[in-house]
Design a protein around this motif. Structure first.
Motif, PDB file in Angstrom:
ATOM      1  N   HIS A 153       0.838  -1.197   0.000  1.00  0.00           N
ATOM      2  CA  HIS A 153       0.000   0.000   0.000  1.00  0.00           C
ATOM      3  C   HIS A 153       0.872   1.245   0.000  1.00  0.00           C
ATOM      4  N   VAL A 154       0.518   2.221  -0.830  1.00  0.00           N
ATOM      5  CA  VAL A 154       1.186   3.514  -0.853  1.00  0.00           C
ATOM      6  C   VAL A 154       0.111   4.595  -0.862  1.00  0.00           C
ATOM      7  N   SER A 155       0.537   5.797  -0.559  1.00  0.00           N
ATOM      8  CA  SER A 155      -0.410   6.910  -0.604  1.00  0.00           C
ATOM      9  C   SER A 155      -0.671   7.330  -2.045  1.00  0.00           C
ATOM     10  N   SER A 156       0.372   7.861  -2.718  1.00  0.00           N
ATOM     11  CA  SER A 156       0.157   8.352  -4.075  1.00  0.00           C
ATOM     12  C   SER A 156       1.304   8.037  -5.027  1.00  0.00           C
ATOM     13  N   THR A 157       2.471   7.596  -4.497  1.00  0.00           N
ATOM     14  CA  THR A 157       3.624   7.347  -5.363  1.00  0.00           C
ATOM     15  C   THR A 157       4.246   5.999  -5.011  1.00  0.00           C
ATOM     16  N   ALA A 158       4.569   5.228  -6.060  1.00  0.00           N
ATOM     17  CA  ALA A 158       5.228   3.939  -5.893  1.00  0.00           C
ATOM     18  C   ALA A 158       6.388   3.853  -6.868  1.00  0.00           C
ATOM     19  N   VAL A 159       7.505   3.284  -6.377  1.00  0.00           N
ATOM     20  CA  VAL A 159       8.692   3.058  -7.197  1.00  0.00           C
ATOM     21  C   VAL A 159       9.049   1.581  -7.078  1.00  0.00           C
ATOM     22  N   GLY A 160       9.426   0.956  -8.166  1.00  0.00           N
ATOM     23  CA  GLY A 160       9.774  -0.453  -8.102  1.00  0.00           C
ATOM     24  C   GLY A 160      10.563  -0.918  -9.298  1.00  0.00           C
ATOM     25  N   GLY A 184      10.618  -4.472 -11.922  1.00  0.00           N
ATOM     26  CA  GLY A 184      10.019  -5.742 -12.300  1.00  0.00           C
ATOM     27  C   GLY A 184       8.534  -5.795 -12.000  1.00  0.00           C
ATOM     28  N   ASP A 185       7.979  -7.024 -12.040  1.00  0.00           N
ATOM     29  CA  ASP A 185       6.543  -7.224 -11.835  1.00  0.00           C
ATOM     30  C   ASP A 185       6.177  -6.978 -10.379  1.00  0.00           C
ATOM     31  N   ASP A 186       5.061  -6.272 -10.149  1.00  0.00           N
ATOM     32  CA  ASP A 186       4.653  -5.963  -8.783  1.00  0.00           C
ATOM     33  C   ASP A 186       3.162  -5.655  -8.752  1.00  0.00           C
ATOM     34  N   VAL A 187       2.621  -5.605  -7.516  1.00  0.00           N
ATOM     35  CA  VAL A 187       1.236  -5.238  -7.263  1.00  0.00           C
ATOM     36  C   VAL A 187       1.236  -4.134  -6.220  1.00  0.00           C
ATOM     37  N   VAL A 188       0.561  -3.028  -6.512  1.00  0.00           N
ATOM     38  CA  VAL A 188       0.562  -1.871  -5.612  1.00  0.00           C
ATOM     39  C   VAL A 188      -0.870  -1.365  -5.477  1.00  0.00           C
ATOM     40  N   VAL A 189      -1.243  -1.012  -4.230  1.00  0.00           N
ATOM     41  CA  VAL A 189      -2.527  -0.388  -3.952  1.00  0.00           C
ATOM     42  C   VAL A 189      -2.298   1.089  -3.660  1.00  0.00           C
ATOM     43  N   PHE A 190      -2.908   1.961  -4.457  1.00  0.00           N
ATOM     44  CA  PHE A 190      -2.811   3.408  -4.263  1.00  0.00           C
ATOM     45  C   PHE A 190      -4.040   3.851  -3.464  1.00  0.00           C
ATOM     46  N   ASP A 191      -3.795   4.401  -2.256  1.00  0.00           N
ATOM     47  CA  ASP A 191      -4.885   4.762  -1.351  1.00  0.00           C
ATOM     48  C   ASP A 191      -5.429   6.172  -1.580  1.00  0.00           C
ATOM     49  N   SER A 192      -4.616   7.070  -2.141  1.00  0.00           N
ATOM     50  CA  SER A 192      -5.048   8.457  -2.317  1.00  0.00           C
ATOM     51  C   SER A 192      -5.989   8.583  -3.510  1.00  0.00           C
ATOM     52  N   PRO A 193      -6.966   9.489  -3.421  1.00  0.00           N
ATOM     53  CA  PRO A 193      -7.835   9.722  -4.575  1.00  0.00           C
ATOM     54  C   PRO A 193      -7.099  10.470  -5.683  1.00  0.00           C
ATOM     55  N   GLY A 194      -7.498  10.248  -6.906  1.00  0.00           N
ATOM     56  CA  GLY A 194      -6.866  10.924  -8.033  1.00  0.00           C
ATOM     57  C   GLY A 194      -7.554  10.586  -9.326  1.00  0.00           C
ATOM     58  N   THR A 195      -7.208  11.340 -10.367  1.00  0.00           N
ATOM     59  CA  THR A 195      -7.791  11.126 -11.698  1.00  0.00           C
ATOM     60  C   THR A 195      -6.737  11.008 -12.790  1.00  0.00           C
ATOM     61  N   VAL A 196      -5.458  11.230 -12.433  1.00  0.00           N
ATOM     62  CA  VAL A 196      -4.360  11.182 -13.412  1.00  0.00           C
ATOM     63  C   VAL A 196      -3.226  10.363 -12.822  1.00  0.00           C
ATOM     64  N   ALA A 197      -2.585   9.562 -13.667  1.00  0.00           N
ATOM     65  CA  ALA A 197      -1.409   8.800 -13.270  1.00  0.00           C
ATOM     66  C   ALA A 197      -0.233   9.215 -14.144  1.00  0.00           C
ATOM     67  N   ASN A 198       0.888   9.587 -13.517  1.00  0.00           N
ATOM     68  CA  ASN A 198       2.143   9.880 -14.200  1.00  0.00           C
ATOM     69  C   ASN A 198       3.007   8.627 -14.119  1.00  0.00           C
ATOM     70  N   ILE A 199       3.363   8.077 -15.275  1.00  0.00           N
ATOM     71  CA  ILE A 199       4.012   6.761 -15.334  1.00  0.00           C
ATOM     72  C   ILE A 199       5.318   6.866 -16.106  1.00  0.00           C
ATOM     73  N   SER A 200       6.370   6.239 -15.582  1.00  0.00           N
ATOM     74  CA  SER A 200       7.648   6.169 -16.299  1.00  0.00           C
ATOM     75  C   SER A 200       8.242   4.786 -16.130  1.00  0.00           C
ATOM     76  N   HIS A 201       9.006   4.360 -17.140  1.00  0.00           N
ATOM     77  CA  HIS A 201       9.655   3.039 -17.129  1.00  0.00           C
ATOM     78  C   HIS A 201      10.969   3.126 -17.883  1.00  0.00           C
ATOM     79  N   THR A 202      11.999   2.528 -17.317  1.00  0.00           N
ATOM     80  CA  THR A 202      13.303   2.436 -17.976  1.00  0.00           C
ATOM     81  C   THR A 202      13.629   0.961 -18.155  1.00  0.00           C
ATOM     82  N   GLY A 203      13.587   0.493 -19.379  1.00  0.00           N
ATOM     83  CA  GLY A 203      13.838  -0.913 -19.663  1.00  0.00           C
ATOM     84  C   GLY A 203      13.722  -1.165 -21.149  1.00  0.00           C
ATOM     85  N   GLY A 204      14.037  -2.408 -21.550  1.00  0.00           N
ATOM     86  CA  GLY A 204      14.029  -2.732 -22.970  1.00  0.00           C
ATOM     87  C   GLY A 204      12.932  -3.678 -23.392  1.00  0.00           C
TER      88      GLY A 204
END
Length: 637
Positions: free
Chosen positions: A559-566, A568-588
């Motif tokens: 569980h995280v409030s609004s930001t998660a960093v990881g 590989g494969d993972d499962v995350v629960v975002f508890d804060s309300p929101g309408t937009v997700a900012n997503i970044s990934h570094t990989g091939g």
């Protein structure tokens, strides 16, 4: 083989009748200055002709359009053009040099006395020249057609040559075969026989094994275009035949014997096995105590109907005062024939057996009230306080270690509506709860001693700790859960080949959780993207090294409030309300993010190959499943 060739010749002749011609060479003598020569080839093997033919020509009218044709002449049909091409002569009346054209069509040898066919090449000018000279026609160049040399015949065997008339072929027609070339293509043919002429049917394309054997089942009912079997003599469809060819349909190099399949209405169909419902009958006294030594009889439909079950309850710990049943769906009556003192015979009990497991029936036997009864529930929980389905517990009277009589046994509910419990009804006093079975990923806890006291309700909690599963190589792990209920942590750090994990439902592979080459470590939700709830029954693991897997409830997600960093494969629960997700990934490799919000709506937020950065519409709070081969960051707001 001869009958096949004859049929092929007839089919081809009929197919080209619209374009058949009598070449000009048959109507007038070729002019001496129109000469045609074939460079290659001049000899063909019977079958489907598909070969380039090179030729030269001379003596034609300069720049005239010339037709070059392969002609088949027969004593049973008019000559016809098998195939041909058209080209202009050059300024000196020559046809050389010229690219070869491909001759295509069925040809058979002239030997055998069936058709005495002759195959030759001839060239003729398509129209008379402007100067009024006669149209020139070349000489005829004959081709030699040789018979195909067939390999020794193979054998097929059909154990059951009787087919019951009806709309389908049941389980199909099983067959075996031998005598084929090792690892060769074999076509098993099923043909409808009409007055000794083969009609429509079906076929299977097979590959023989290293010993030249084949086997299988052919079932043309899978193809709606194929005929269904009918009774003998009905509409002139009396029988079918099965045979096999090695090589190809039109140009086989080996044939088998033929087996006739008889269609009949006189073969009885085996009865369909009866469908049963299963469950158990418990015999209890007025204090909810289970009673051994009670003899009962179960009758069908009514209490005066035929007897279908007779038994006496035992004092075994696993079936104390109860017994299992398996009956066809319907109405039944339980008649109690004998009870131990100080109890007396109860009234008859009617019940309905349904076509399902877990049909539970209780017969209450009158007698003295021994102790007050307390009702409630037993709940199995993991370390996070979540209910665990599939835990089997036995409750015995007396303290643990004494081995008192069993008074209750059940399994925590395994449905998507349950929370890992079952109801209880116990007399006051000391009892021992022994866990007899747990689902995969948990360890069996020690027995728990409890004191049952009035008043109701009473809750008994059995704590079951998770335990990583481990193995080496390919494995199948049983489980029991529904879509979205379980998180799977899988690790195989030494894997070097293909590594995969499938979540299995009752029909087989359902949700591919892991699919990679080499080492892997990550967590996934089984059935996270299922549109409808699916009952999962296990996992299939493909690995070439030692692996570990932990199966936990969805509440174990990070569980995280609004930001998660990881990574590989993972499962995350975002508890804060929101309408937009900012997503970044570094990989091939592949990067994907699935999100399920608090309303249950699913959305694919990212679906990319390689590195990625972007902002997308996403409602939170939400549970997100990330698939990645590199580092990533997600922020909601």
């Amino acid at each position: 083989m001869r009958s096949i060739r004859a049929a092929l010749f007839t089919v081809v002749a009929a197919a080209v009748v619209a374009t058949s011609i009598v070449p000009a060479a048959e109507a007038q003598a070729a002019l001496p200055d129109a000469v045609l020569s074939v460079t290659s080839p001049t000899t063909f093997e019977e079958g489907y002709l598909d070969a380039p033919i090179t030729f030269t020509g001379s003596g034609f009218t300069p720049n005239a359009q010339v037709s070059v044709d392969i002609v088949v002449a027969s004593d049973e049909a008019a000559p016809y053009v098998l195939t041909g091409t058209s080209l202009p002569a050059n300024s000196t009346g020559e046809l050389s040099p010229f690219m070869p054209f491909f001759a295509q069509g069925w040809i058979i040898p002239a030997t055998g006395g069936e058709h005495n066919s002759r195959v030759y090449l001839v060239a003729s000018e398509l129209a008379a020249p402007a100067n009024g000279n006669q149209s020139r026609v070349s000489n005829q160049v004959d081709f030699t057609v040789t018979e195909r040399v067939m390999l020794p015949a193979a054998t097929i065997v059909v154990p059951n040559t009787i087919v019951v008339a009806g709309p389908n072929w049941g389980e199909g027609i099983a067959f075996t075969g031998s005598g084929w070339s090792p690892n060769s293509t074999v076509y098993l043919m099923l043909e409808l026989q009409i007055d000794d002429i083969s009609g429509a049917g079906d076929h299977l394309e097979l590959v023989s094994d290293a010993n030249g054997n084949i086997s299988g089942v052919i079932n043309p009912a899978a193809n709606s275009d194929n005929p269904s079997p009918v009774a003998p003599g009905e509409d002139g469809y009396p029988k079918y035949r099965i045979y096999a060819l090695e090589g190809s349909f039109g140009e086989p190099i080996r044939e088998s014997n033929s087996v006739v399949i008889t269609v009949t209405t006189n073969v009885s169909t085996p009865p369909t096995p009866a469908v049963l419902g299963t469950g158990a009958v418990s015999i209890k006294g007025p204090s909810s105590e289970l009673l051994p030594g009670v003899t009962v009889e179960i009758r069908k439909n009514t209490c005066s109907g035929p007897a279908v079950w007779y038994t006496t309850t035992t004092d075994r710990a696993d079936a104390y005062g109860a017994f299992g049943i398996g009956l066809q769906p319907g109405q039944y009556c339980i008649k109690t024939l004998n009870v131990p003192a100080p109890y007396w015979i109860p009234a008859d009990v009617m019940f309905t057996m349904e076509e399902r497991p877990a049909n539970w029936v209780t017969v209450w036997v009158p007698g003295p009230i021994v102790r007050p009864i307390v009702t409630g529930a037993l709940v199995a929980k993991d370390a996070n306080g979540n209910g665990v389905n599939g835990v089997t517990a036995l409750i015995q009277e007396g303290p643990c270690g004494v081995g008192g009589p069993g008074v209750w046994q059940n399994t925590t509910a395994s449905s998507r509506w349950a929370s890992g419990g079952f109801g209880i009804s116990l007399a006051t006093g000391t009892h021992c709860v022994t866990t007899q079975g747990v689902p995969a990923g948990y360890r069996i806890p020690a027995p728990v001693q409890i004191d049952v006291v009035a008043p109701s309700p009473m809750w008994i909690t059995v704590w079951v700790a998770s335990q990583p599963l481990e193995g080496s190589g390919d494995s199948v792990v049983p489980a029991d859960f529904y879509s979205g209920q379980k998180i799977v942590d899988f690790s195989c750090p030494s894997c070097t080949g293909y590594t995969g994990v499938w979540a299995l439902d009752q029909d087989g592979k359902r949700d591919l959780l892991v699919s990679t080459v080499g080492a892997y470590q990550g967590r996934r939700i089984a059935g996270f993207t299922d549109y409808f709830p699916v009952h999962y029954t296990g996992f299939e693991i493909t690995a070439n090294a030692h692996w570990t897997m932990t199966i936990s409830n969805i509440s174990s997600a990070r569980h995280v409030s609004s930001t998660a960093v990881g990574m590989g494969d993972d499962v995350v629960v975002f508890d804060s309300p929101g309408t937009v997700a900012n997503i970044s990934h570094t990989g091939g490799g592949y990067f994907g993010v699935w999100s399920r919000d608090s309303r249950g709506d699913m959305d694919l937020l990212a679906n990319e190959i390689g590195s990625y950065w972007g902002s997308v519409s996403a409602r939170s709070p939400a549970t997100m499943q990330i698939t990645a081969d590199g580092t990533w960051q997600i922020s909601v707001g």
